[in-house]
Design a protein around this motif. Structure first.
Motif, mmCIF file in Angstrom:
data_model
loop_
_atom_site.group_PDB
_atom_site.id
_atom_site.type_symbol
_atom_site.label_atom_id
_atom_site.label_comp_id
_atom_site.label_asym_id
_atom_site.label_seq_id
_atom_site.Cartn_x
_atom_site.Cartn_y
_atom_site.Cartn_z
ATOM 1 N N GLY A 1 0.885 -1.242 -0.112
ATOM 2 C CA GLY A 1 0.123 -0.123 0.100
ATOM 3 C C GLY A 1 0.860 1.238 0.094
ATOM 4 N N VAL A 2 2.052 1.293 0.696
ATOM 5 C CA VAL A 2 2.869 2.365 0.836
ATOM 6 C C VAL A 2 3.418 2.816 -0.301
ATOM 7 N N VAL A 3 3.950 1.634 -1.282
ATOM 8 C CA VAL A 3 4.657 1.925 -2.319
ATOM 9 C C VAL A 3 3.494 2.322 -3.570
ATOM 10 N N GLY A 4 2.395 1.705 -3.356
ATOM 11 C CA GLY A 4 1.420 1.876 -4.382
ATOM 12 C C GLY A 4 0.938 3.288 -4.178
ATOM 13 N N TYR A 5 0.852 3.719 -3.062
ATOM 14 C CA TYR A 5 0.183 5.091 -2.892
ATOM 15 C C TYR A 5 0.997 6.210 -3.089
ATOM 16 N N LEU A 6 2.593 5.913 -3.071
ATOM 17 C CA LEU A 6 3.594 6.700 -3.537
ATOM 18 C C LEU A 6 3.548 6.822 -4.970
ATOM 19 N N ALA A 7 3.241 5.774 -5.652
ATOM 20 C CA ALA A 7 2.989 5.793 -7.141
ATOM 21 C C ALA A 7 1.963 6.345 -7.697
ATOM 22 N N HIS A 8 0.680 6.442 -6.795
ATOM 23 C CA HIS A 8 -0.360 7.099 -7.198
ATOM 24 C C HIS A 8 -0.237 8.604 -7.109
ATOM 25 N N ARG A 9 0.402 8.998 -5.913
ATOM 26 C CA ARG A 9 0.780 10.299 -5.997
ATOM 27 C C ARG A 9 1.739 10.846 -7.113
ATOM 28 N N HIS A 10 2.385 10.276 -7.450
ATOM 29 C CA HIS A 10 3.133 10.750 -8.790
ATOM 30 C C HIS A 10 2.735 10.466 -10.045
ATOM 31 N N GLY A 11 1.396 9.938 -10.026
ATOM 32 C CA GLY A 11 0.737 9.813 -11.504
ATOM 33 C C GLY A 11 0.896 8.357 -12.081
ATOM 34 N N ASP A 12 1.824 7.527 -11.410
ATOM 35 C CA ASP A 12 2.229 6.135 -11.895
ATOM 36 C C ASP A 12 0.681 5.307 -12.009
ATOM 37 N N ALA A 13 0.865 4.285 -12.775
ATOM 38 C CA ALA A 13 -0.072 3.374 -12.821
ATOM 39 C C ALA A 13 0.332 2.092 -11.768
ATOM 40 N N VAL A 14 -0.470 1.237 -11.444
ATOM 41 C CA VAL A 14 -0.118 0.372 -10.409
ATOM 42 C C VAL A 14 -0.825 -1.026 -10.892
ATOM 43 N N GLY A 15 0.061 -2.127 -10.814
ATOM 44 C CA GLY A 15 -0.696 -3.233 -11.106
ATOM 45 C C GLY A 15 -0.091 -4.176 -10.195
ATOM 46 N N LEU A 16 -0.538 -5.561 -10.368
ATOM 47 C CA LEU A 16 -0.260 -6.679 -9.300
ATOM 48 C C LEU A 16 -0.189 -7.879 -9.966
ATOM 49 N N VAL A 17 0.729 -8.837 -9.398
ATOM 50 C CA VAL A 17 0.722 -10.032 -9.648
ATOM 51 C C VAL A 17 1.004 -10.874 -8.241
ATOM 52 N N CYS A 18 0.236 -11.775 -7.985
ATOM 53 C CA CYS A 18 0.150 -12.487 -6.914
ATOM 54 C C CYS A 18 -0.194 -13.811 -7.177
ATOM 55 N N GLY A 19 0.074 -14.706 -5.979
ATOM 56 C CA GLY A 19 -0.360 -16.098 -5.830
ATOM 57 C C GLY A 19 0.355 -16.927 -5.163
ATOM 58 N N ASP A 20 0.592 -18.119 -5.398
ATOM 59 C CA ASP A 20 1.148 -19.166 -4.312
ATOM 60 C C ASP A 20 1.956 -19.913 -5.193
ATOM 61 N N GLY A 21 2.441 -21.209 -4.653
ATOM 62 C CA GLY A 21 3.387 -22.015 -5.475
ATOM 63 C C GLY A 21 3.051 -22.686 -6.743
ATOM 64 N N THR A 22 1.509 -22.489 -6.927
ATOM 65 C CA THR A 22 1.308 -23.376 -8.235
ATOM 66 C C THR A 22 0.647 -22.404 -9.129
ATOM 67 N N THR A 23 0.047 -21.248 -8.808
ATOM 68 C CA THR A 23 -0.472 -20.351 -9.526
ATOM 69 C C THR A 23 -0.431 -18.774 -9.275
ATOM 70 N N SER A 24 -0.726 -18.034 -10.642
ATOM 71 C CA SER A 24 -0.413 -16.795 -10.354
ATOM 72 C C SER A 24 -1.755 -16.057 -10.641
ATOM 73 N N ARG A 25 -1.937 -14.942 -10.395
ATOM 74 C CA ARG A 25 -3.199 -13.905 -10.613
ATOM 75 C C ARG A 25 -2.462 -12.516 -11.071
ATOM 76 N N SER A 26 -3.127 -12.110 -12.118
ATOM 77 C CA SER A 26 -2.551 -10.558 -12.584
ATOM 78 C C SER A 26 -3.821 -9.678 -12.439
ATOM 79 N N VAL A 27 -3.643 -8.453 -12.053
ATOM 80 C CA VAL A 27 -4.484 -7.408 -12.136
ATOM 81 C C VAL A 27 -3.718 -6.211 -12.962
ATOM 82 N N PRO A 28 -4.384 -5.812 -14.182
ATOM 83 C CA PRO A 28 -3.707 -4.887 -14.974
ATOM 84 C C PRO A 28 -3.378 -3.892 -14.270
ATOM 85 N N ALA A 29 -2.449 -2.806 -14.692
ATOM 86 C CA ALA A 29 -1.961 -1.617 -13.982
ATOM 87 C C ALA A 29 -2.935 -0.512 -14.373
ATOM 88 N N LYS A 30 -3.159 0.340 -13.449
ATOM 89 C CA LYS A 30 -4.176 1.474 -13.707
ATOM 90 C C LYS A 30 -4.071 2.515 -12.568
#
Length: 298
Positions: free
Chosen positions: A108-137
């Motif tokens: 959240g801290v890094v994401g909010y710093l990015a938001h304040r600088h006008g940068d887009a933020v995305g996410l890749v998360c998951g476990d040892g078997t699979t990953s999920r991606s949320v596009p940067a906005k």
């Protein structure tokens, strides 16, 4: 349902009173290299370790002490939050919280710093078997969604952790240069992961935060129940009577020191700035240190 981003902003507000105004934003703004993508913003006092080329000599002469030029990005960058949502992150941290709570705060801290600088933020998360991606906005609503995704997907019923799966996903699916902010537990990269990180480091800016595990050996380990210890990673069990033995505590401390040294050696070889956080209270200072180390190339 309480807002995760509101908690992050509250923590940042408290931290801001303890640091010079703008220093944290300044450190974030220095992550993406290349002056051609930056515009002059303002001046701040020189801090030992700053680039000499950033000193404004005329303004320094008028002021009577060295002043550093600060810049802001003139084109939007992309920040990709990469984190583990396997069951390891549902275990207790060094400070007694669930490790996922520290991960959410750091992301959240890094994401909010990015938001304040006008940068887009995305996410890749998951476990040892699979990953999920949320596009940067951009936007706070989007960042809240990312934090909620990490929080809600992490539990003791999740598959085993394996941040290598998320790093492989990034390497295979993202070609645009980005800032990768990786949050994981106390893993030690093996030779295969080191090769993967070398590939990612050649293409992206990479920052790494390790969430500290609870101490399994010792008389008062955080997260211990009735004095007994249980490792969610491999279901191993350590009775409290054994965990408090001096020989066990020494062996555990030595093993942990070896793991820490091995992890740090790999990340240092690759030029990846790295810090630890044992509780959510550590996150702000850890992120500040991380950005500073990355800027200085340490």
């Amino acid at each position: 349902m309480s807002s995760l981003l509101t908690r992050v902003k509250s923590k940042m507000s408290i931290f801001a009173h303890r640091k010079a105004r703008g220093m944290l934003d300044g450190e974030y703004g220095s992550v993406f290299k290349g002056r051609r993508s930056l515009d002059f913003d303002d001046l701040r006092a020189y801090i030992p370790g700053d680039e000499v080329r950033d000193i404004d000599w005329k303004a320094s002469a008028r002021h009577g002490s060295p002043l550093i030029k600060r810049y802001v990005a003139v084109r939007r960058q992309t920040v990709l939050l990469v984190t583990d949502t396997g069951r390891n992150m549902a275990a207790a941290s060094l400070g007694g919280e669930e490790k996922k709570d520290i991960a959410v705060m750091a992301l959240g801290v890094v994401g909010y710093l990015a938001h304040r600088h006008g940068d887009a933020v995305g996410l890749v998360c998951g476990d040892g078997t699979t990953s999920r991606s949320v596009p940067a906005k951009a936007g706070e609503a989007h960042l809240e969604r990312l934090l909620r995704e990490v929080n809600d997907r992490t539990g003791l019923g999740s598959p085993a952790s394996g941040i290598g799966e998320q790093l492989s996903f990034v390497a295979s699916n993202f070609s645009q240069r980005m800032l990768l902010f990786v949050v994981a537990d106390e893993l030690v990269p093996d030779a295969g992961m080191e090769r993967l990180l070398r590939r990612l480091r050649a293409q992206h800016e990479v920052l790494w935060l390790t969430v500290r595990d609870a101490q399994l050996a010792g008389p008062q380990s955080a997260g211990a129940r009735h004095g007994d210890r249980y490792d969610v990673a491999d279901s191993s069990f350590l009775p409290g009577s054994l965990a408090a033995l001096e020989a066990v505590m020494r062996a555990y401390a030595a093993a942990q020191e070896q793991r820490d040294a091995a992890r740090e050696a790999v990340l240092r070889r690759l030029g990846i700035a790295h810090v630890h956080a044992g509780s959510s209270h550590d996150v702000m200072s850890a992120v500040f240190t991380l950005l500073e180390r990355h800027r200085r190339g340490k």
